[in-house]
Write an enzyme that holds these catalytic residues in place. Structure first.
Site, PDB file in Angstrom:
ATOM      1  N   TYR A  93      72.150-126.487  10.350  1.00  0.00           N
ATOM      2  CA  TYR A  93      71.369-126.311   9.178  1.00  0.00           C
ATOM      3  C   TYR A  93      69.663-126.886   9.310  1.00  0.00           C
ATOM      4  CZ  TYR A  93      75.321-126.028   6.084  1.00  0.00           C
ATOM      5  OH  TYR A  93      76.509-125.342   5.620  1.00  0.00           O
ATOM      6  N   GLU A 135      81.860-129.272   3.677  1.00  0.00           N
ATOM      7  CA  GLU A 135      82.515-128.802   4.949  1.00  0.00           C
ATOM      8  C   GLU A 135      83.340-129.841   5.645  1.00  0.00           C
ATOM      9  OE1 GLU A 135      79.163-126.929   6.465  1.00  0.00           O
ATOM     10  OE2 GLU A 135      79.132-125.391   4.781  1.00  0.00           O
ATOM     11  N   TYR A 214      89.378-111.174   7.495  1.00  0.00           N
ATOM     12  CA  TYR A 214      90.471-110.056   6.989  1.00  0.00           C
ATOM     13  C   TYR A 214      91.479-110.863   6.063  1.00  0.00           C
ATOM     14  CZ  TYR A 214      88.808-106.922  10.522  1.00  0.00           C
ATOM     15  OH  TYR A 214      87.892-105.897  11.080  1.00  0.00           O
ATOM     16  N   SER A 215      91.334-110.514   4.698  1.00  0.00           N
ATOM     17  CA  SER A 215      92.524-110.870   3.833  1.00  0.00           C
ATOM     18  C   SER A 215      93.880-110.615   4.376  1.00  0.00           C
ATOM     19  CB  SER A 215      92.416-110.310   2.384  1.00  0.00           C
ATOM     20  OG  SER A 215      91.125-110.282   1.762  1.00  0.00           O
ATOM     21  N   GLY A 281      91.141 -99.233  -3.189  1.00  0.00           N
ATOM     22  CA  GLY A 281      91.012 -99.093  -1.609  1.00  0.00           C
ATOM     23  C   GLY A 281      91.740-100.200  -0.835  1.00  0.00           C
ATOM     24  N   VAL A 282      91.066-100.784   0.192  1.00  0.00           N
ATOM     25  CA  VAL A 282      91.611-101.601   1.018  1.00  0.00           C
ATOM     26  C   VAL A 282      91.408-103.074   0.243  1.00  0.00           C
ATOM     27  CG1 VAL A 282      89.394-102.410   2.378  1.00  0.00           C
ATOM     28  CG2 VAL A 282      91.525-102.432   3.300  1.00  0.00           C
ATOM     29  N   ASN A 285      94.368-105.637  -0.411  1.00  0.00           N
ATOM     30  CA  ASN A 285      95.092-106.605   0.429  1.00  0.00           C
ATOM     31  C   ASN A 285      95.338-107.974  -0.140  1.00  0.00           C
ATOM     32  OD1 ASN A 285      95.462-104.745   2.584  1.00  0.00           O
ATOM     33  ND2 ASN A 285      93.470-105.391   3.419  1.00  0.00           N
ATOM     34  N   GLY A 402      82.084-108.681   2.340  1.00  0.00           N
ATOM     35  CA  GLY A 402      80.512-108.604   2.676  1.00  0.00           C
ATOM     36  C   GLY A 402      79.819-109.652   2.064  1.00  0.00           C
ATOM     37  N   PRO A 403      78.444-109.418   2.554  1.00  0.00           N
ATOM     38  CA  PRO A 403      77.522-110.395   1.829  1.00  0.00           C
ATOM     39  C   PRO A 403      77.866-110.520   0.235  1.00  0.00           C
ATOM     40  CG  PRO A 403      76.232-108.939   3.200  1.00  0.00           C
ATOM     41  CD  PRO A 403      77.658-108.420   3.043  1.00  0.00           C
TER      42      PRO A 403
END
Length: 423
Positions: A93, A135, A214-215, A281-282, A285, A402-403
């Site tokens: 950080y 975290e 990846y889901s 689409g994907v 998942n 993604g972002p």
């Protein structure tokens, strides 16, 4: 909590951030990667080349300034989960902060007065501390759960199934044969693949670790994790490095390091209200995992599953969907609707209205839990149509691959105003 003086100063910088935001974040990433090349193993560089990451971070900073007095209301957990999956540590950080604040000063020059820099330093420290605290708790929780672990653990590819010409499902079992952590439908795992550099960001004679989320595409079980990866073929851009590596090179018996399942885009199986799952689409998942688990946990709950894809040959999980439809036909609670854009056109308000209200009455629409996943334009259009049809925005949840970028309206967008370190 920030001082009132700092809040006022930060709000006054909104015009500067609108003017210089992307320039600041682009310089931030450039300087940080040059000074700290080990961070190349954390960030997705394709998102740097196409400017998605700098734009997303610039928007995050801008929205943080606009809503600075509401920072304590922001849900940090989506990024906390991602940070834990990536192995972000407290030591990172100050490094990130120094480069971010340094980029602000360099780009804004004399407009970055000492008062402005002091206020943003105070804000960054407050946000960073909130992340570090959350975290620390999540690291402990994920490591201490049954079958849990910290950092990465080796998994072996147990089998591979071709779902479509461009989508393969990979089944992973623990290499050490021990128990694996469970997960909540909608969560993802994070793989770490070491490959030669791509010749763009890293020379081809040097190795680089690529990290991808990846889901999980199956319901939770105690034997394996399943991810279903689309082979990304670039259009005027490079092919997806990791997805193509999985499709072209990964075979049964290969070992892949991965982080514990994470993510807060999860189905609420404590609710009994109808559930609407809309995917493109994907993006199927995480929602397919939600569908399968909800049918097990709540067979009497009304479920509507709408999946949009180009054509029948691009539809994954054909047999599984057919089997689910047959298994739950008598209950009348499950509706599966497939939208092939090749024949029906892209999903629109008329299609959503036709399928989303099949077995719910008007009174139930407002309380229906909605989950959306797919390309950003798809999600923006679906969200707009849903709100016009009477679905409540508080009940609409989405996952973005993604972002983080704003997909929904401003009050929902606050869910996306959360990151300083973003993959």
């Amino acid at each position: 909590m920030l001082s009132q003086k700092s809040i006022q100063i930060i709000k006054s910088t909104v015009p500067l951030l609108e003017k210089y935001g992307v320039e600041i974040t682009s310089l931030f990433y450039k300087n940080m990667f040059e000074a700290q090349p080990q961070f190349l193993n954390i960030f997705n560089h394709s998102n740097q080349r196409n400017q998605k990451q700098p734009v997303a971070l610039a928007n995050t900073i801008l929205q943080s300034a606009i809503h600075i007095e509401k920072l304590n209301e922001i849900n940090l957990m989506p990024i906390v989960h991602k940070h834990v999956a990536l192995g972000i540590t407290p030591e990172m950080y100050p490094i990130v902060g120094a480069h971010l604040l340094g980029a602000m000063k360099t780009v804004m020059q004399d407009e970055a007065t000492p008062e402005i820099m002091a206020a943003w330093t105070e804000a960054y420290r407050a946000v960073a501390q909130a992340f570090m605290d959350a975290e620390e708790d999540l690291y402990f929780e994920t490591e201490e759960q049954i079958g849990g672990w910290k950092d990465t653990r080796e998994f072996v590819v147990d089998r591979i199934e071709e779902e479509t010409p461009l989508i393969k499902s990979f089944y992973f079992k623990a290499y050490d044969g021990k128990e694996i952590a469970t997960y909540i439908p909608g969560q993802y795992i994070t793989v770490k693949i070491t490959l030669p550099g791509d010749g763009v960001d890293v020379p081809t004679d040097k190795m680089r670790t690529y990290v991808r989320h990846y889901s999980l595409s199956d319901k939770p079980n105690d034997e394996y994790y399943r991810i279903s990866i689309k082979k990304e073929l670039g259009k005027n851009t490079p092919n997806g490095i990791v997805s193509n590596h999985f499709h072209n090179n990964i075979k049964v018996g290969d070992v892949v390091p991965m982080s514990v399942p994470a993510g807060d885009f999860v189905v609420n199986n404590d609710s009994e209200t109808p559930i609407l799952l809309i995917c493109g689409g994907v993006g199927i998942n995480p929602l397919f995992s939600m569908l399968k688990e909800t049918l097990v946990q709540q067979p009497d709950r009304k479920i509507n599953f709408i999946f949009s894809t180009h054509c029948e040959s691009s539809q994954p999980f054909k047999e599984e969907l057919k089997q689910l439809e047959d298994d739950y036909k008598e209950t009348g609670n499950l509706k599966i609707n497939l939208v092939y854009s090749e024949n029906q056109g892209h999903i629109n308000k008329e299609i959503i209205e036709k399928y989303s209200t099949q077995h719910v009455d008007q009174a139930e629409i407002a309380e229906t839990d909605v989950y959306i996943c797919g390309p950003v334009p798809f999600m923006m259009q679906v969200n707009k149509d849903l709100l016009q049809l009477g679905f409540h925005k508080e009940n609409v949840h989405y996952e973005l691959f993604g972002p983080l970028t704003p997909v929904l309206e401003e009050n929902q967008m606050l869910r996306g105003v959360k990151n300083i370190i973003e993959n």
